[in-house]
Design a protein around this motif. Structure first.
Motif, PDB file in Angstrom:
ATOM      1  N   ILE A 124      83.957  67.636   0.811  1.00 41.79           N
ATOM      2  CA  ILE A 124      85.222  67.446   1.553  1.00 41.79           C
ATOM      3  C   ILE A 124      84.937  66.709   2.856  1.00 41.79           C
ATOM      4  O   ILE A 124      85.594  65.739   3.200  1.00 41.79           O
ATOM      5  N   SER A 125      83.929  67.154   3.588  1.00 41.35           N
ATOM      6  CA  SER A 125      83.500  66.433   4.800  1.00 41.35           C
ATOM      7  C   SER A 125      82.144  66.966   5.235  1.00 41.35           C
ATOM      8  O   SER A 125      81.923  68.182   5.188  1.00 41.35           O
ATOM      9  N   PRO A 126      81.274  66.082   5.720  1.00 39.54           N
ATOM     10  CA  PRO A 126      79.990  66.578   6.239  1.00 39.54           C
ATOM     11  C   PRO A 126      80.189  67.470   7.464  1.00 39.54           C
ATOM     12  O   PRO A 126      79.288  68.201   7.852  1.00 39.54           O
ATOM     13  N   LEU A 127      81.393  67.410   8.071  1.00 35.06           N
ATOM     14  CA  LEU A 127      81.655  68.243   9.255  1.00 35.06           C
ATOM     15  C   LEU A 127      82.099  69.655   8.892  1.00 35.06           C
ATOM     16  O   LEU A 127      82.287  70.500   9.764  1.00 35.06           O
ATOM     17  N   LEU A 128      82.330  69.886   7.584  1.00 33.40           N
ATOM     18  CA  LEU A 128      82.771  71.220   7.161  1.00 33.40           C
ATOM     19  C   LEU A 128      81.571  72.007   6.636  1.00 33.40           C
ATOM     20  O   LEU A 128      80.988  71.660   5.613  1.00 33.40           O
ATOM     21  N   ARG A 129      81.225  73.064   7.351  1.00 32.02           N
ATOM     22  CA  ARG A 129      80.128  73.907   6.873  1.00 32.02           C
ATOM     23  C   ARG A 129      80.613  74.800   5.725  1.00 32.02           C
ATOM     24  O   ARG A 129      81.736  75.296   5.770  1.00 32.02           O
ATOM     25  N   VAL A 130      79.720  75.010   4.768  1.00 27.14           N
ATOM     26  CA  VAL A 130      80.074  75.851   3.624  1.00 27.14           C
ATOM     27  C   VAL A 130      79.102  77.017   3.550  1.00 27.14           C
ATOM     28  O   VAL A 130      77.883  76.818   3.546  1.00 27.14           O
ATOM     29  N   ARG A 131      79.665  78.219   3.503  1.00 27.95           N
ATOM     30  CA  ARG A 131      78.857  79.432   3.289  1.00 27.95           C
ATOM     31  C   ARG A 131      79.396  80.161   2.074  1.00 27.95           C
ATOM     32  O   ARG A 131      80.501  79.869   1.605  1.00 27.95           O
ATOM     33  N   PHE A 132      78.655  81.137   1.595  1.00 22.26           N
ATOM     34  CA  PHE A 132      79.135  81.917   0.448  1.00 22.26           C
ATOM     35  C   PHE A 132      78.561  83.323   0.493  1.00 22.26           C
ATOM     36  O   PHE A 132      77.500  83.560   1.070  1.00 22.26           O
ATOM     37  N   SER A 133      79.276  84.247  -0.145  1.00 24.18           N
ATOM     38  CA  SER A 133      78.833  85.639  -0.192  1.00 24.18           C
ATOM     39  C   SER A 133      79.668  86.365  -1.238  1.00 24.18           C
ATOM     40  O   SER A 133      80.874  86.138  -1.313  1.00 24.18           O
ATOM     41  N   THR A 134      79.073  87.202  -2.087  1.00 22.56           N
ATOM     42  CA  THR A 134      77.707  87.688  -2.138  1.00 22.56           C
ATOM     43  C   THR A 134      77.002  87.133  -3.374  1.00 22.56           C
ATOM     44  O   THR A 134      77.641  86.957  -4.412  1.00 22.56           O
ATOM     45  N   SER A 135      75.683  86.975  -3.281  1.00 22.90           N
ATOM     46  CA  SER A 135      74.922  86.532  -4.442  1.00 22.90           C
ATOM     47  C   SER A 135      74.251  87.734  -5.085  1.00 22.90           C
ATOM     48  O   SER A 135      73.573  88.501  -4.403  1.00 22.90           O
ATOM     49  N   HIS A 136      74.430  87.887  -6.384  1.00 25.07           N
ATOM     50  CA  HIS A 136      73.668  88.915  -7.094  1.00 25.07           C
ATOM     51  C   HIS A 136      72.341  88.273  -7.484  1.00 25.07           C
ATOM     52  O   HIS A 136      72.333  87.189  -8.068  1.00 25.07           O
ATOM     53  N   PRO A 137      71.221  88.942  -7.185  1.00 27.31           N
ATOM     54  CA  PRO A 137      69.903  88.323  -7.460  1.00 27.31           C
ATOM     55  C   PRO A 137      69.763  87.842  -8.909  1.00 27.31           C
ATOM     56  O   PRO A 137      69.080  86.841  -9.157  1.00 27.31           O
ATOM     57  N   LYS A 138      70.421  88.528  -9.840  1.00 29.92           N
ATOM     58  CA  LYS A 138      70.237  88.126 -11.246  1.00 29.92           C
ATOM     59  C   LYS A 138      70.954  86.811 -11.562  1.00 29.92           C
ATOM     60  O   LYS A 138      70.635  86.168 -12.555  1.00 29.92           O
ATOM     61  N   ASP A 139      71.913  86.424 -10.755  1.00 27.92           N
ATOM     62  CA  ASP A 139      72.751  85.272 -11.115  1.00 27.92           C
ATOM     63  C   ASP A 139      72.494  84.010 -10.314  1.00 27.92           C
ATOM     64  O   ASP A 139      72.933  82.927 -10.717  1.00 27.92           O
ATOM     65  N   ILE A 140      71.844  84.113  -9.167  1.00 27.53           N
ATOM     66  CA  ILE A 140      71.675  82.896  -8.357  1.00 27.53           C
ATOM     67  C   ILE A 140      70.658  81.985  -9.077  1.00 27.53           C
ATOM     68  O   ILE A 140      69.592  82.431  -9.489  1.00 27.53           O
ATOM     69  N   THR A 141      71.045  80.725  -9.252  1.00 27.17           N
ATOM     70  CA  THR A 141      70.232  79.823 -10.084  1.00 27.17           C
ATOM     71  C   THR A 141      69.534  78.761  -9.228  1.00 27.17           C
ATOM     72  O   THR A 141      69.917  78.512  -8.077  1.00 27.17           O
ATOM     73  N   ASP A 142      68.555  78.097  -9.836  1.00 30.31           N
ATOM     74  CA  ASP A 142      67.906  76.956  -9.183  1.00 30.31           C
ATOM     75  C   ASP A 142      68.936  75.870  -8.879  1.00 30.31           C
ATOM     76  O   ASP A 142      68.833  75.181  -7.868  1.00 30.31           O
ATOM     77  N   ASP A 143      69.905  75.728  -9.763  1.00 33.45           N
ATOM     78  CA  ASP A 143      70.961  74.728  -9.548  1.00 33.45           C
ATOM     79  C   ASP A 143      71.633  74.937  -8.202  1.00 33.45           C
ATOM     80  O   ASP A 143      71.889  73.988  -7.452  1.00 33.45           O
TER      81      ASP A 143
END
Ligand code: SAM
Ligand code: SF4
Length: 472
Positions: free
Chosen positions: A256-275
């Motif tokens: 959307i824009s390099p000026l928009l920071r993106v965060r996320f929550s929550t990651s389950h350890p079993k699902d977070i991927t290399d992708d």
């Protein structure tokens, strides 16, 4: 009664927060509502959806409970303590009700879902009970309640995501906003009530998420946090189009824009991927911070918790994150004193914390929740004083790890997004680094404003905060 201890928790500061959007709003409203929220960020985001639904019906928000015609309390069931706080708060509304006939009191969220009509029986002052998937029916329920009936809707849905509702941003700093990307949870962690109170997992239409994030950016917001109980299992398929995975969604929002920071929550350890990790690396504006709850460091306890990973598997995930994103911030949730936990298991938790070097953890006593797998299968057999002692050891260790992590940042320069004045002084700004660390620094003569990015050199720290100065 068991309490829970948390560390440096911005969430804890928000418990019971009440909102009044649009200061000086010139519109005349037929009725005023007051809404107070408890629990996780999802609940705070839901209150913004509720506010949007009520605004459309001509209700305006007030921060002054005495002025309200409707009082809502958006509740949390995650631990017993959370439910007790809500009950105490409800008893305080009794007085308000006695003073103002016609005043309606509604219970929203997880506790409404868990207790359903019991609420009406137990807490005689409650008029409306609405579960997390039934907020669209609020106006009709309020109507019913105004007619003198008790109104309840706690139906869970398989597809409700409120995708088309633009949340009204309540009491926001105008810089960072939460955006729900999914609802419910399909994991059955044995200690957790969420699958029962929030229903099955469903992902929100990707286009509606992008649209909401774009609008936020256009309104001046500079950070969005994509929210879900388990964001890495986000998966959306529109008719005849390619499915969108979480990594793809992250990329779309980042673009959307390099000026928009993106965060996320929550990651389950079993699902977070290399992708996901590669996508994080690819875009500077995707923040290098992962909340990766471990819960316990003992494989035996993790199995009883039904977390579906072992201690070694979790450690390998931490290694992978450190390998691909060496400067990544990492935080965790930890439960002390789960059923059958031995001293050896507890030591395993302490050692996995050392191994993972968390910057921050949310730390809790185990609190048995009725209806969960653990409540049905295992005995809550760890005495209160042992739970407390183990939790204290976990907290003490986290304090040391947080301080060590902050000390490593001394002398480094971080790009900081300014969120507003520091809590202590309006002569200082407060912002965050990409790793989600809070940095406080003097404004000096610089013509900066919140929402601006600035480079700050760290000159001092506590375990909770970095202090620094602007680098021109
Ligand atoms: N979905 C997220 C996950 O899987 O990590 C977090 C969900 S929950 C709202 C937040 C945290 O509350 C959990 O990670 C866990 O540490 C804690 N929690 C949940 N149930 C609990 C219980 N019965 N007793 C103590 N802590 C609990
Ligand atoms: Fe609860 Fe586990 Fe789902 Fe998190 S992943 S909400 S802890 S069941």
């Amino acid at each position: 009664m068991l309490d829970y201890i948390t560390d440096k928790v911005q969430d804890e500061n928000r418990q019971g927060e009440a909102f009044a959007p649009f200061a000086g709003d010139p519109n005349a409203y037929k009725k005023k509502f007051y809404i107070e929220s408890y629990g996780c960020q999802m609940n705070f985001a839901d209150s913004e959806v509720v506010a949007s639904i009520l605004y459309k019906e001509g209700f305006g928000a007030t921060k002054n409970v005495e002025e309200a015609d409707l009082i809502f309390i958006n509740t949390c069931s995650i631990r017993e303590k959370a439910e007790q706080s809500v009950r105490m708060r409800l008893s305080q509304f009794k007085k308000a009700k006695a003073k103002k006939p016609g005043l309606l009191v509604g219970v929203l969220g997880c506790m409404a879902e868990r207790l359903k009509t019991k609420f009406l029986e137990e807490e005689k002052l409650v008029d409306v009970v609405v579960g997390p998937d039934a907020y669209r029916s609020l106006p009709a329920l309020v109507n019913e309640a105004e007619g003198g009936q008790k109104a309840v809707n706690v139906l869970l849905s398989r597809d409700e995501t409120y995708a088309d509702i633009s949340p009204v941003r309540l009491d926001s700093n105008g810089v960072s906003a939460f955006v729900s990307i999914m609802r419910g949870c399909n994991n059955m962690c044995s200690f957790c009530v969420v699958p029962f109170t929030r229903g099955r997992e469903r992902s929100r239409d990707a286009e509606s998420i992008i649209k909401e994030c774009k609008e936020l950016f256009e309104q001046g917001y500079r950070e969005v946090t994509l929210l879900g109980q388990n964001v890495d299992s986000y998966y959306y398929t529109a008719d005849n189009s390619q499915p969108v995975t979480f990594a793809m969604l992250l990329e779309k929002v980042a673009l959307i824009s390099p000026l928009l920071r993106v965060r996320f929550s929550t990651s389950h350890p079993k699902d977070i991927t290399d992708d996901v990790l590669h996508t994080m690396n690819q875009y500077e504006n995707i923040c290098k911070y992962i909340h990766l709850p471990v819960q316990s460091g003992s494989t035996r306890v993790l199995q009883l918790m039904n977390r579906t990973y072992t201690r070694e598997w979790y450690m390998a995930k931490v290694d992978r994150i450190r390998e691909l994103i060496p400067d990544c911030g990492l935080s965790s949730d930890i439960i002390a004193g789960f059923c059958t936990e031995e001293e050896e298991d507890h030591k395993g938790t302490l050692s996995i914390m050392e191994y993972s070097r968390y910057d921050l953890s949310y730390m809790f006593f185990y609190s048995e929740r009725p209806g969960t797998l653990a409540a049905r299968r295992y005995k809550d057999d760890i005495p209160e004083e042992i739970k407390k002692r183990r939790l204290q050891e976990i907290v003490d260790l986290q304090h040391r790890l947080s301080l060590e992590s902050n000390q490593k940042d001394l002398g480094r320069v971080f790009k900081v997004l300014i969120e507003g004045n520091s809590k202590r002084s309006d002569k200082d700004w407060m912002g965050r680094s990409t790793q989600n660390k809070v940095i406080v620094f003097p404004k000096n003569e610089n013509a900066l404003k919140k929402g601006d990015y600035v480079h700050v050199k760290v000159t001092d720290c506590t375990k909770a905060t970095l202090m620094g100065e602007i680098i021109n």
